[in-house]
Write a protein that holds these residues in place. Structure first.
Motif, short mmCIF file in Angstrom:
data_model
loop_
_atom_site.label_atom_id
_atom_site.label_comp_id
_atom_site.label_asym_id
_atom_site.label_seq_id
_atom_site.Cartn_x
_atom_site.Cartn_y
_atom_site.Cartn_z
N ALA A 1 0.84 -1.21 0.45
CA ALA A 1 -0.34 0.38 0.04
C ALA A 1 1.21 1.27 0.31
O ALA A 1 0.06 2.32 -0.34
N ARG A 2 1.94 0.75 0.45
CA ARG A 2 2.56 2.62 1.02
C ARG A 2 3.30 2.52 -1.12
O ARG A 2 4.52 3.72 -0.68
N LEU A 3 3.68 1.57 -1.69
CA LEU A 3 4.38 2.10 -3.08
C LEU A 3 3.58 2.74 -4.17
O LEU A 3 2.74 2.59 -4.20
N ARG A 4 4.40 3.29 -4.71
CA ARG A 4 4.14 4.65 -5.44
C ARG A 4 3.69 3.68 -7.00
O ARG A 4 5.08 2.47 -7.08
N PRO A 5 3.11 3.81 -7.72
CA PRO A 5 3.34 3.47 -9.21
C PRO A 5 4.47 3.87 -9.51
O PRO A 5 4.72 4.23 -9.00
N ALA A 6 4.57 2.36 -10.57
CA ALA A 6 6.35 2.61 -10.54
C ALA A 6 6.65 3.89 -10.96
O ALA A 6 7.48 4.51 -11.20
N ASN A 7 6.06 4.56 -12.24
CA ASN A 7 6.61 5.23 -13.00
C ASN A 7 5.95 7.22 -12.76
O ASN A 7 6.81 7.70 -12.48
N SER A 8 5.72 7.00 -11.11
CA SER A 8 5.96 8.08 -10.12
C SER A 8 6.59 8.78 -8.98
O SER A 8 7.01 9.42 -8.64
N GLU A 9 7.34 6.71 -8.63
CA GLU A 9 8.19 7.13 -7.73
C GLU A 9 9.40 7.54 -7.69
O GLU A 9 10.16 7.66 -9.47
N VAL A 10 9.54 8.72 -7.38
CA VAL A 10 10.94 9.74 -7.97
C VAL A 10 11.75 8.80 -7.23
O VAL A 10 12.37 8.72 -5.79
N GLU A 11 12.61 7.89 -8.00
CA GLU A 11 14.36 7.51 -7.36
C GLU A 11 15.25 8.20 -6.35
O GLU A 11 16.27 7.50 -6.35
N ARG A 12 15.58 9.47 -6.81
CA ARG A 12 16.82 9.95 -5.73
C ARG A 12 16.22 11.49 -5.94
O ARG A 12 15.92 12.25 -7.26
N LEU A 13 16.49 12.11 -4.88
CA LEU A 13 16.77 13.40 -4.88
C LEU A 13 17.93 14.42 -4.05
O LEU A 13 18.48 13.62 -3.27
N TRP A 14 18.76 14.96 -4.62
CA TRP A 14 20.07 15.66 -3.99
C TRP A 14 20.08 16.86 -4.84
O TRP A 14 20.44 17.10 -5.49
N ALA A 15 20.10 18.67 -3.83
CA ALA A 15 20.62 19.03 -4.00
C ALA A 15 21.31 19.71 -3.99
O ALA A 15 22.47 19.24 -3.69
N ASP A 16 21.52 21.31 -5.12
CA ASP A 16 22.62 21.29 -4.77
C ASP A 16 21.96 23.12 -4.44
O ASP A 16 21.40 23.70 -4.55
N ASN A 17 22.56 23.11 -2.98
CA ASN A 17 22.66 24.52 -2.09
C ASN A 17 22.95 25.63 -2.40
O ASN A 17 23.59 26.31 -1.28
N SER A 18 24.17 25.51 -3.54
CA SER A 18 25.23 26.40 -3.68
C SER A 18 24.48 28.04 -3.34
O SER A 18 25.01 29.23 -3.45
N LYS A 19 23.33 28.56 -4.23
CA LYS A 19 22.01 29.06 -4.71
C LYS A 19 21.57 30.05 -3.14
O LYS A 19 21.81 31.13 -2.84
N ALA A 20 21.43 29.31 -2.59
CA ALA A 20 20.39 29.19 -1.47
C ALA A 20 22.05 29.99 0.07
O ALA A 20 21.60 30.74 0.26
N ARG A 21 23.30 29.38 -0.23
CA ARG A 21 24.50 29.91 -0.20
C ARG A 21 24.52 31.17 -0.53
O ARG A 21 25.10 31.60 0.71
N GLN A 22 24.89 31.37 -1.64
CA GLN A 22 25.21 32.34 -2.25
C GLN A 22 24.17 33.66 -1.88
O GLN A 22 24.20 35.28 -1.85
N GLN A 23 23.24 33.41 -2.18
CA GLN A 23 22.22 34.81 -2.43
C GLN A 23 20.95 35.27 -1.29
O GLN A 23 20.33 35.95 -1.23
N LEU A 24 20.70 33.55 -0.02
CA LEU A 24 19.95 34.15 1.12
C LEU A 24 21.26 34.22 2.04
O LEU A 24 20.68 34.69 2.56
N GLY A 25 22.21 34.01 2.14
CA GLY A 25 22.91 33.68 3.60
C GLY A 25 23.09 32.51 4.05
O GLY A 25 23.31 32.87 5.12
#
Length: 339
Positions: free
Chosen positions: A277-301
């Protein structure tokens, strides 16, 4: 954050997990807060009911619904800024009720934008989500990554963000889109993976029911997310207005490895069972997320205080400690899968 001393900030979704932490951080920074909570017959203010009386002295709570444009216009009156967090966020429920996601996340956002425009606010922070990227096509994910609606939820958030940016382009509204990656911490709903694991262990279970364990996520501790959203409010306009900015720890870990780290932190031996019941439909699962946070560091401090492996362990310790309090655990139904 001296520039918040004269602020009266409207916070939608203030009764929710991230919203309640944002309210606390705003008050600590000297702002007055007008907190919109979803109207209900129980007179519940959600997580704001657990916030200390000292903080709540600076908070005016109003109950209503962002889907009502007239309510939103009266709610925004007299506010200097808007932080828009109200949304339907559960991905599984978006499969069951996609229309609700359009009504709340798209139409609701238009109502909040129109109300903010009517009030002439000096800053509008739109809360986005890393789900708008779909499965990473390259990592770390920069803000220029294509937007892919892999669930009705993510599609509604893409539309919501684009509406906010269109108000910047069309009406010169001072909009900042802040895009948190997966936030976790005290008060999170048990439909999210970290509280699912922690609440099951805390209630004595050692066979933990999960969906897919191979996908990776970039987990951010909730106070880091709250600080980043507020940085969207306070950063110089030339560095933030009209921009979309990622917030993430810059650290990638699989759901399975996260479960192992939680077991270690909570000193528990775990066995993981797959719950269909907890599995997403195969084409709907987001397999990988990894942020580049350099913009937040530079522009938001902004930079994460809970970044990397060590930061995540500290964040998990704080989260587990909160869930282990019987009064907090009692709010969760560890036996029931909550979509």
């Amino acid at each position: 954050m001296e520039d918040l001393k004269d602020a009266r900030v409207l916070v939608t979704g203030s009764d929710g997990f991230i919203g309640s932490h944002v309210v606390e951080e705003l008050v600590r920074a000297g702002a007055k807060v007008k907190a919109v909570v979803l109207y209900n017959s129980f007179n519940s203010w959600g997580w704001l009911d657990t916030v200390s009386a000292d903080i709540m002295k600076s908070v005016e709570v109003i109950a209503g619904d962002i889907r009502d444009p007239h309510f939103m216009i009266s709610a925004a009156a007299g506010c200097t800024d808007v932080m828009h967090l109200a949304a339907l966020i559960a991905i599984p429920f978006s499969y069951a009720a996609p229309d609700s996601y359009v009504e709340t996340n798209v139409r609701g956002t238009v109502n909040v934008l129109q109300a903010a425009r009517h009030a002439g606010v000096r800053r509008f922070v739109q809360t986005s989500t890393s789900e708008v990227y779909g499965s990473a096509q390259f990592v770390p994910i920069k803000e220029s990554h294509p937007l892919v609606g892999q669930s009705p939820y993510s599609a509604s958030k893409i539309a919501s963000d684009q509406m906010a940016l269109s108000f910047h382009a069309s009406f010169d509204m001072p909009v900042v889109v802040v895009r948190p990656f997966n936030t976790y911490g005290p008060r999170q709903s048990a439909r999210a993976v970290i509280p699912t694991i922690i609440s099951q262990i805390a209630s004595g279970k050692r066979k933990i029911r999960l969906g897919a364990v191979s996908p990776t996520r970039d987990f951010s501790f909730v106070t880091d997310t709250a600080r980043g959203l507020i940085a969207g409010l306070t950063a110089p306009a030339e560095q933030s207005v009209g921009q979309t900015i990622n917030l993430g720890s810059g650290f990638e870990i699989s759901v399975g490895a996260t479960a192992s780290m939680i077991a270690e932190v909570m000193q528990a031996e775990l066995e993981i069972e797959t719950d269909e019941a907890r599995l997403r439909p195969a084409n709907s699962e987001v397999e990988r997320l990894w942020a580049d946070n350099s913009k937040a560091r530079q522009q938001l401090g902004w930079s994460p205080e809970f970044g990397g492996l060590d930061g995540m362990r500290r964040g998990l310790e704080k989260t587990a400690q909160w869930f282990m309090d019987p009064a907090n655990l009692a709010r969760y139904k560890a036996d029931v899968y909550n979509v």
